[in-house]
Scaffold this motif. Structure first.
Motif, short mmCIF file in Angstrom:
data_model
loop_
_atom_site.label_atom_id
_atom_site.label_comp_id
_atom_site.label_asym_id
_atom_site.label_seq_id
_atom_site.Cartn_x
_atom_site.Cartn_y
_atom_site.Cartn_z
N ALA A 10 -6.55 3.11 8.45
CA ALA A 10 -5.79 3.04 9.70
C ALA A 10 -5.70 1.59 10.19
N ALA A 11 -6.78 0.85 10.03
CA ALA A 11 -6.78 -0.56 10.42
C ALA A 11 -5.82 -1.37 9.56
N MET A 12 -5.78 -1.04 8.26
CA MET A 12 -4.85 -1.72 7.35
C MET A 12 -3.40 -1.44 7.74
N ARG B 200 3.58 1.25 8.66
CA ARG B 200 3.33 2.43 7.84
C ARG B 200 3.07 2.04 6.40
N PHE B 201 2.47 2.96 5.65
CA PHE B 201 2.30 2.76 4.21
C PHE B 201 3.59 3.16 3.50
N TRP C 120 0.83 -1.21 0.00
CA TRP C 120 0.00 0.00 0.00
C TRP C 120 0.86 1.25 0.00
N PHE C 121 0.76 2.02 -1.08
CA PHE C 121 1.43 3.31 -1.20
C PHE C 121 0.35 4.37 -1.35
N VAL C 122 0.49 5.46 -0.63
CA VAL C 122 -0.51 6.52 -0.70
C VAL C 122 -0.32 7.31 -1.99
#
Length: 259
Positions: A210-212, A220-221, A194-196
């Motif tokens: 947030a749960a992920m 962190r992402f 997961w990258f923002v």
């Protein structure tokens, strides 16, 4: 050999699809910063022009090419324009992709299925195919890097079409690698976690996001630059004996998926 020489891309020509946003922008900048001339490909011309100016302001070379990755004629034109500007493309970063809106598999429409697979799988294969044909014809060694995902290894609810496409990208990578290795064309993939980006920022900043994040071992992402090392390894001579592999960059997420 010094790392700066081993990872150097001087004299190389790279084409990055999906270069107008997210990871594509970061990929293009990383390649340019290490010496490659960059063909920037995406549908949003204004964004490409801005990125081109930024790269040139840092001393790099770039050309902006407006094209839809699902349009075969536009694909051929993009490679032609890149060759006219800089010569044969010897690095392809197959980055363009679309996200799937979360929906149960039983509710996925034929149109949505084809939309996702058309960009996330079909276009990946056709652009890799075109790049390989041109490298072989020019007798130029090169590197193709496909962008997969951790969802190619394990699924979540609501992403059936996306996960299917990304799993297939991993297999396409292996298939092309086996057939092209003797021609000097390496084919690998990167599977980000997961990258923002602007595609998913609202979701990842939500309570569900947030749960992920809590489930990622590193807590962190992914951040800008976290993929640069892997990208440069696969694109440069530092990875000259690597082909057919998919490198996972996810803060430990896929370890938990695989068990």
């Amino acid at each position: 050999m010094k790392a700066s020489d081993l990872f150097s891309l001087k004299g190389r020509v790279a084409l990055v699809t999906g270069a107008s946003s997210g990871l594509g922008i970061q990929f293009a900048k990383a390649l340019a910063d290490n010496g490659a001339a960059i063909a920037l490909v995406a549908r949003r011309a204004e964004r490409l022009a801005k990125l081109k100016s930024e790269i040139e302001a840092q001393g790099g070379r770039a050309v902006a090419i407006e094209a839809d990755v699902t349009d075969h004629a536009a694909m051929v034109r993009a490679f032609d324009e890149a060759e006219k500007a800089f010569g044969t493309v010897t690095i392809l970063i197959n980055n363009a992709g679309v996200a799937q809106q979360p929906v149960r598999a039983t509710d996925v429409t034929p149109e949505e299925w084809r939309r996702v697979l058309g960009v996330d799988l079909d276009a990946v294969f056709y652009w890799a195919q075109e790049a390989a044909r041109r490298m072989v014809a020019a007798k130029a060694a090169g590197s193709i890097v496909n962008i997969a995902s951790v969802l190619g290894y394990g699924v979540a609810k609501g992403v059936a079409s996306y996960a299917t496409a990304k799993a297939a990208v991993i297999q396409v990578t292996k298939s092309l690698a086996v057939e092209l290795a003797f021609k000097g064309v390496r084919v690998n993939a990167i599977a980000p976690g997961w990258f923002v980006t602007e595609i998913n920022d609202k979701y990842l900043e939500s309570e569900a996001g947030a749960a992920m994040k809590r489930d990622i071992p590193m807590g962190r992402f992914g951040e800008a630059g976290d993929l640069d090392g892997t990208l440069l390894l696969l694109a440069s001579d530092a990875g000259r004996y690597i082909t057919g592999t998919t490198i996972v960059v996810d803060g430990g997420q896929v370890v938990q998926i695989k068990g």
